[in-house]
Design a protein around this motif. Structure first.
Motif, PDB file in Angstrom:
ATOM      1  N   UNK A 245     -17.259   1.021   2.732  1.00  0.00           N
ATOM      2  CA  UNK A 245     -18.461   1.644   3.299  1.00  0.00           C
ATOM      3  C   UNK A 245     -18.171   2.496   4.530  1.00  0.00           C
ATOM      4  N   UNK A 246     -17.099   2.207   5.261  1.00  0.00           N
ATOM      5  CA  UNK A 246     -16.796   3.025   6.441  1.00  0.00           C
ATOM      6  C   UNK A 246     -15.966   4.253   6.086  1.00  0.00           C
ATOM      7  N   UNK A 247     -15.526   4.351   4.807  1.00  0.00           N
ATOM      8  CA  UNK A 247     -14.877   5.579   4.369  1.00  0.00           C
ATOM      9  C   UNK A 247     -13.456   5.477   3.856  1.00  0.00           C
ATOM     10  N   UNK A 248     -12.852   4.290   3.889  1.00  0.00           N
ATOM     11  CA  UNK A 248     -11.494   4.176   3.365  1.00  0.00           C
ATOM     12  C   UNK A 248     -11.490   4.490   1.874  1.00  0.00           C
ATOM     13  N   UNK A 249     -10.528   5.322   1.434  1.00  0.00           N
ATOM     14  CA  UNK A 249     -10.450   5.762   0.038  1.00  0.00           C
ATOM     15  C   UNK A 249      -9.899   4.692  -0.888  1.00  0.00           C
ATOM     16  N   UNK A 250      -8.817   4.043  -0.462  1.00  0.00           N
ATOM     17  CA  UNK A 250      -8.167   3.030  -1.287  1.00  0.00           C
ATOM     18  C   UNK A 250      -8.180   1.719  -0.520  1.00  0.00           C
ATOM     19  N   UNK A 251      -8.827   0.704  -1.091  1.00  0.00           N
ATOM     20  CA  UNK A 251      -8.891  -0.606  -0.451  1.00  0.00           C
ATOM     21  C   UNK A 251      -8.405  -1.644  -1.453  1.00  0.00           C
ATOM     22  N   UNK A 252      -7.448  -2.448  -1.019  1.00  0.00           N
ATOM     23  CA  UNK A 252      -6.930  -3.520  -1.868  1.00  0.00           C
ATOM     24  C   UNK A 252      -6.925  -4.811  -1.062  1.00  0.00           C
ATOM     25  N   UNK A 253      -7.393  -5.890  -1.677  1.00  0.00           N
ATOM     26  CA  UNK A 253      -7.376  -7.200  -1.039  1.00  0.00           C
ATOM     27  C   UNK A 253      -6.525  -8.123  -1.897  1.00  0.00           C
ATOM     28  N   UNK A 254      -5.510  -8.718  -1.274  1.00  0.00           N
ATOM     29  CA  UNK A 254      -4.606  -9.629  -1.978  1.00  0.00           C
ATOM     30  C   UNK A 254      -4.489 -10.931  -1.182  1.00  0.00           C
ATOM     31  N   UNK A 255      -3.818 -11.894  -1.770  1.00  0.00           N
ATOM     32  CA  UNK A 255      -3.510 -13.153  -1.087  1.00  0.00           C
ATOM     33  C   UNK A 255      -1.995 -13.359  -1.193  1.00  0.00           C
ATOM     34  N   UNK A 256      -1.226 -12.686  -0.312  1.00  0.00           N
ATOM     35  CA  UNK A 256       0.224 -12.653  -0.454  1.00  0.00           C
ATOM     36  C   UNK A 256       0.966 -13.928  -0.086  1.00  0.00           C
ATOM     37  N   UNK A 257       0.340 -14.821   0.677  1.00  0.00           N
ATOM     38  CA  UNK A 257       1.054 -16.043   1.058  1.00  0.00           C
ATOM     39  C   UNK A 257       0.086 -17.128   1.519  1.00  0.00           C
ATOM     40  N   UNK A 258       0.616 -18.352   1.534  1.00  0.00           N
ATOM     41  CA  UNK A 258      -0.100 -19.509   2.071  1.00  0.00           C
ATOM     42  C   UNK A 258       0.796 -20.165   3.109  1.00  0.00           C
ATOM     43  N   UNK A 259       0.175 -20.908   4.016  1.00  0.00           N
ATOM     44  CA  UNK A 259       0.920 -21.541   5.098  1.00  0.00           C
ATOM     45  C   UNK A 259       0.424 -22.967   5.286  1.00  0.00           C
ATOM     46  N   UNK A 260       1.362 -23.883   5.509  1.00  0.00           N
ATOM     47  CA  UNK A 260       1.002 -25.247   5.907  1.00  0.00           C
ATOM     48  C   UNK A 260       0.656 -25.217   7.379  1.00  0.00           C
ATOM     49  N   UNK A 261      -0.559 -25.625   7.701  1.00  0.00           N
ATOM     50  CA  UNK A 261      -1.044 -25.610   9.086  1.00  0.00           C
ATOM     51  C   UNK A 261      -1.491 -27.019   9.465  1.00  0.00           C
ATOM     52  N   UNK A 262      -1.829 -27.238  10.735  1.00  0.00           N
ATOM     53  CA  UNK A 262      -2.388 -28.537  11.129  1.00  0.00           C
ATOM     54  C   UNK A 262      -3.681 -28.877  10.382  1.00  0.00           C
TER      55      UNK A 262
END
Length: 192
Positions: free
Chosen positions: A162-179
């Motif tokens: 909506x703000x004007x970016x032509x190409x938008x991609x959303x991925x989930x490239x990694x996971x992390x063990x956190x507290x």
């Protein structure tokens, strides 16, 4: 009493998941964007974990964070091509601060956007700071709903488009063990 980001600054890099997050974000960035000799805005830079990794490869970095204590930690690293700025990203800052007198080739934000009360407004400012053909890349904790500190892929796609970016991609490239357990990271890559 609410805890501010300043309260986390000194111990931030003692948390293994914070270090791993920066490593993985840097690796995933290099897979999608040529960062060589770029002018970078590291928005919400914290103690500069990502800026420190980018510094040897890029032309220069404006490292922006609202936490003075986080910026003090970044300053202690003495990165020659990094200009630290203590402030929030706003149109007033962009108009007045000399660090923003030129456009950027890349804007990165690591675990920042999910904490913004105005993600759409900030995405619009980021769009205005980028040269045509260049990228905004951000990483945040993934969630299907809109819990604080997480990002929903549908919302990210909608806002960045909506703000004007032509190409938008959303991925989930990694996971992390956190507290808090194993958490997946959402990566948004938006090209102007």
């Amino acid at each position: 009493m609410a805890i501010s980001w300043d309260d986390y600054a000194v111990e931030w890099e003692n948390e293994p998941s914070a270090l791993l997050y920066a490593d993985k974000a840097f690796e995933s960035l290099q897979q999608v964007v040529d960062i060589q000799s770029t002018r970078v805005l590291d928005f919400g830079c914290g103690t500069g974990l990502l800026s420190q990794k980018l510094s040897p490869l890029v032309k220069d970095i404006v490292a922006l964070d609202s936490s003075e204590a986080m910026i003090e930690q970044l300053d202690s690293k003495q990165l020659k091509n990094v200009e630290p700025v203590v402030d929030t990203l706003s149109r007033g800052l962009v108009a007045m601060h000399p660090a923003f007198r030129h456009q950027f080739d890349l804007v990165v934000a690591s675990s920042v956007c999910s904490f913004l009360p105005n993600y759409s407004d900030v995405a619009d400012i980021v769009y205005s700071l980028l040269n045509k053909g260049n990228y905004f890349v951000h990483w945040d904790w993934f969630s299907e709903d809109d819990q604080e500190g997480t990002m929903n892929p549908r919302h990210v796609l909608q806002v960045l488009s909506s703000v004007g970016f032509d190409e938008v991609e959303v991925t989930t490239p990694f996971s992390i063990d956190t507290p808090r357990g194993k958490l997946t990271v959402l990566m948004a890559t938006a090209k102007k």
